[in-house]
Write a protein that holds these residues in place. Structure first.
Motif: not given
Length: 369
Positions: A281, A284, A286, A302-304, A358-359
């Motif tokens: 977390r 950032g 996933l 990474h997220r995004g 998406a995770d």
């Protein structure tokens, strides 16, 4: 994606105990400062029950988890930035990592020496943070000295660098670590090559006594842990709570014995699971999965990040020849009995290179080389 997390803190706070439990690497442990000299390194499988669920569903020939690498870095002391306790050597090791797991002693034990002869988490945090800032201040000032003359002569790139360095020096002089300074994207780009210690995200790991392992998880459940939570809240950091002694015991147990042991302590999972999840977390991150009869595998991005980025995480050929990604949400994969069921129900989607991953996505990449 090879992510590295450095475990730091004062001597005798439980860093090596926690590292051993994380990695089962057998780092030496002893009740005296600087037991750890060179950084111990270990690669840890990231715990994710979804990976096992997919394995049970698909029955592949092999299952591969995603991983994080941890470095157990020797205890820092006041004066480390000036070489105390071999400090400069240890600070150099920290520059290699993506994030810092700062272990803070939150237990009383007369048999384990505290280097300051008292347990005070806030003060301990300040000692480490001050040494890291002083080391950064020295590094930035030296670089500023190197570009200042060129900047005064009108060289544009040198002026750009000097302005960023001067801003950071002012912040560090004011006691503000680099990660909390209001820097522009361009200024951060200038600083990137310095690998500044206080630019790295921090996760505070509260090492508590066995008797407090369950109650300390909730705010208000442990006064020393609450001190750390207050520090973390003020700077937007993360906190994980665990008992190093318990984690060391869990690491020695067989899988079928762990659940009963945790239940007796009022715990639902090992603290190291929480530590890794919190580190994800903080950074950032996933997880997405690839799944087929040969292999079920977890991957980190990474997220995004996009489908194009995810393809590159697997292999550069996947990215270069990217055509499309076939995507099934993890929940759909499980609820509909696998890829065929998801396809029949129209839950398999075709996504282009700009699709934000998406995770939990289960992905299959079409590519052409």
């Amino acid at each position: 994606m090879a992510l590295r997390c450095g475990i730091v803190g004062l001597p005798n706070v439980g860093k090596s105990t926690i590292f051993n439990a994380l990695t089962a690497a057998g780092a030496e442990m002893a009740n005296y400062p600087f037991c750890t000299i060179e950084p111990n390194q270990g690669v840890v499988a990231v715990p994710d029950p979804r990976l096992q669920a997919l394995t049970d569903l698909i029955q592949p020939r092999q299952t591969v988890p995603t991983t994080m690498e941890f470095l157990d870095i020797a205890g820092l002391v006041k004066g480390a930035s000036q070489g105390e306790g071999l400090g400069n050597q240890f600070l150099g090791h920290i520059r290699q990592v993506d994030a810092v797991a700062h272990v803070v002693r939150c237990f009383e034990d007369d048999d384990i020496i505290h280097v300051h002869n008292r347990v005070d988490p806030t003060s301990d945090i300040q000692v480490i943070e001050t040494e890291l800032m002083l080391a950064d201040l020295d590094a930035v000032r030296r670089r500023l000295d190197g570009v200042a003359k060129k900047a005064r002569s009108g060289e544009k790139e040198a002026a750009r660098q000097a302005a960023a360095f001067e801003k950071v020096v002012a912040g560090l002089d004011g006691g503000v670590p680099v990660r909390r300074q209001d820097l522009t994207a361009d200024e951060r780009q200038v600083l990137r090559e310095l690998f500044l210690l206080t630019a790295k995200p921090v996760l505070y790991v509260c090492n508590v006594a066995e008797a407090d392992a369950a109650t300390a998880l909730e705010p208000g459940g442990h006064p020393l842990v609450d001190q750390v939570r207050a520090v973390a809240a003020a700077e937007g950091a993360e906190v994980a709570v665990l008992c190093g002694a318990i984690e060391a015991e869990i690491a020695e147990l067989k899988e079928d014995e762990k659940a009963a042991f945790l239940d007796d302590l009022g715990l639902t999972e090992p603290g190291l699971n929480r530590l890794i999840r919190t580190a994800y977390r903080l950074l950032g991150l996933l997880t997405f999965f690839t799944a087929g009869p040969k292999e079920v595998r977890a991957w980190t991005v990474h997220r995004g990040d996009t489908a194009y980025d995810a393809a590159g995480a697997i292999h550069t050929d996947f990215q270069k020849g990217f055509i499309r990604a076939e995507v099934i949400a993890y929940r759909d994969m499980m609820d509909l009995g696998g890829e065929q069921g998801a396809r029949e129900k129209g839950r398999l989607r075709l996504e282009g290179r700009d699709y934000p991953v998406a995770d939990g996505d289960v992905m299959h990449f079409r590519f052409n080389v």
